[in-house]
Design an enzyme around this catalytic site. Structure first.
Site, short mmCIF file in Angstrom:
data_model
loop_
_atom_site.label_atom_id
_atom_site.label_comp_id
_atom_site.label_asym_id
_atom_site.label_seq_id
_atom_site.Cartn_x
_atom_site.Cartn_y
_atom_site.Cartn_z
NE ARG A 180 -3.60 -2.21 2.58
CZ ARG A 180 -3.46 -2.92 3.69
NH1 ARG A 180 -2.73 -2.46 4.68
NH2 ARG A 180 -4.08 -4.07 3.83
CG ASP A 209 2.44 6.36 2.59
OD1 ASP A 209 1.33 5.90 2.87
OD2 ASP A 209 3.40 6.40 3.39
CE1 TYR A 249 8.37 0.19 -1.37
CE2 TYR A 249 9.13 -1.60 0.03
CZ TYR A 249 8.10 -0.85 -0.51
OH TYR A 249 6.80 -1.14 -0.17
NE ARG A 254 8.36 8.88 2.99
CZ ARG A 254 7.16 9.39 3.24
NH1 ARG A 254 6.06 8.66 3.00
NH2 ARG A 254 7.03 10.61 3.72
#
Lengths: 265, 265
Positions: A51, A53, A120, A208
């Site tokens: 999911r 952002d 990622y 992040r």
């Protein structure tokens, strides 16, 4: 007969309120489901692997859905992509979301539950003059970053650890904050720095927060070795700032452990 | 005392309805004027050099405005840029429009009327797989383009000609369709092809029609030499298609003939 499909999807997250369907705002899942439903003539609900952002991008998001459909697998992507792009008759166009591949899977396959790992990518543009055309596609850092220090710090994350330090407070309460990071990489090419993190799973905002911590290391505000005590402390306060969403890209999802970079069996 | 300012501006034209202010829709001029007016505390109207269309970008648009202001030149850009970017207190951010330079000019200077020439850049992405992240920033051509043929065709445009063949029918009626093209260039770098055209002035959609004609040449549908008869025919029908707006960038505006690339006095 019920068929089960796995989609590989890329998208430009700019202008979307993230992956998850929400009423009244454009989301990736909502846009994709609406196009799939229109093409297949029945209401479709997909299960996405991650999911992402608002503002986060993907080169290789995955989503699965099942139902009884007559459409050939190879026609589905083109029809959905053209619909999302608002393509004119006979013309191909590129919209902000694109199905790259459609695979038919066994009935019990699920895009999220069957995932064994993910990679990622986080993109930084390290230039005195930020590039206006990249503002939605990377994190602009004006001060020079020491990518060697960042690479060293990143390597300290590899392995199986309790990563509570990298979990945003807004995240879902999960049973465990232990994850395995199989591989990290920090590469500079001119003014572009890319951070790659492969793991068996990620906590909310984890990449992040890792990136924010690495940026502070690259600026000399932290030593590479101090990453060890950040992890050991299991406290979000010890880690760095949360890097902005627009630099983050979901690169790849793996369904076989053997495919996961850094997995050594 | 009245002061006269010349702005150099870059912008990402995605999401704007072109340069020119229009009621009820976001435009570059409107956004810029609103920010200038807020910063300077009085209603500002700017004169832009080029009225770029919706989706067209700029690295070096120019605009001038005059009035009585106390603000130092070097403070103006930062204040306006931060306002457009919606920057938070003390933070710098990058918005879709950015003032790169502010220069104080003599009272009679006008950004459009004093321009001696301009360079436009047109970006093509020549790849079998279009890049979704570039969809708003270039023209995607899947079939291989012969950039040598395109370069040769482009060179036939150089010089002073009646360019009626490259004028879109929607354009303003002008006294003359004669223009001087000082220099053209077609460069390939991997999958990226860039076309540069420098001239003393351009007709409506001229660079996009030139690009469409060059693309058809690069695909082998036209010979480079046939460009001569296209120009001689002075008929829009003989030229190629109009390339899409998102590949076009206003690169530079010249106010001294000596600065114009290809001008040989």
């Amino acid at each position: 007969m019920e068929r089960n499909f796995l989609l590989t999807i890329e998208y430009d997250g700019t202008g979307f309120f993230g992956w998850q369907r929400q009423p009244g705002v454009p989301t990736i899942q909502g846009t994709l489901e609406d196009a799939l439903s229109a093409v297949l003539g029945k209401k479709i609900q997909v299960n996405g692997t991650s999911r992402t952002d608002a503002g986060v991008h993907a080169y290789g998001q995955r989503a699965s859905f099942s139902g009884e459909f007559g459409i050939p697998t190879d026609k589905l992507a083109l029809a959905v992509n053209n619909r999302i792009a608002g393509a004119m008759k006979g013309k191909m166009a590129t919209g902000p979301i694109r199905i790259k591949e459609v695979r038919e899977m066994p009935a019990d396959f699920h895009a999220r539950f069957n995932a064994k790992g993910k990679t990622y990518l986080y993109k930084i543009h390290n230039s005195k003059e930020p590039d206006l055309f990249l503002r939605n596609y990377c994190y602009a850092i004006r001060e020079p970053l020491d990518e060697e220090a960042m690479r060293l710090a990143a390597s300290r994350i590899e392995g199986t650890h309790d990563f509570q330090c990298f979990q945003a407070s807004g995240g879902t309460e999960r049973e465990t904050t232990v994850r395995t990071i199989y591989k990290t990489d920090v590469l500079r090419r001119g003014e572009d720095i890319s951070i790659r993190v492969t793991g068996d799973g990620f906590l909310y905002n984890m990449v992040r927060i890792i990136t924010g911590t690495l940026v502070e290391t690259g600026l000399g505000k932290r030593t590479p070795m101090s990453m060890d005590s950040v992890i050991r402390g299991r406290d979000r306060q010890n880690a760095g700032h949360t890097a902005p969403p627009q630099g983050l890209y979901l690169m790849e999802v793996y369904y076989e452990l053997q495919e996961v970079p850094g997995y050594d069996g």
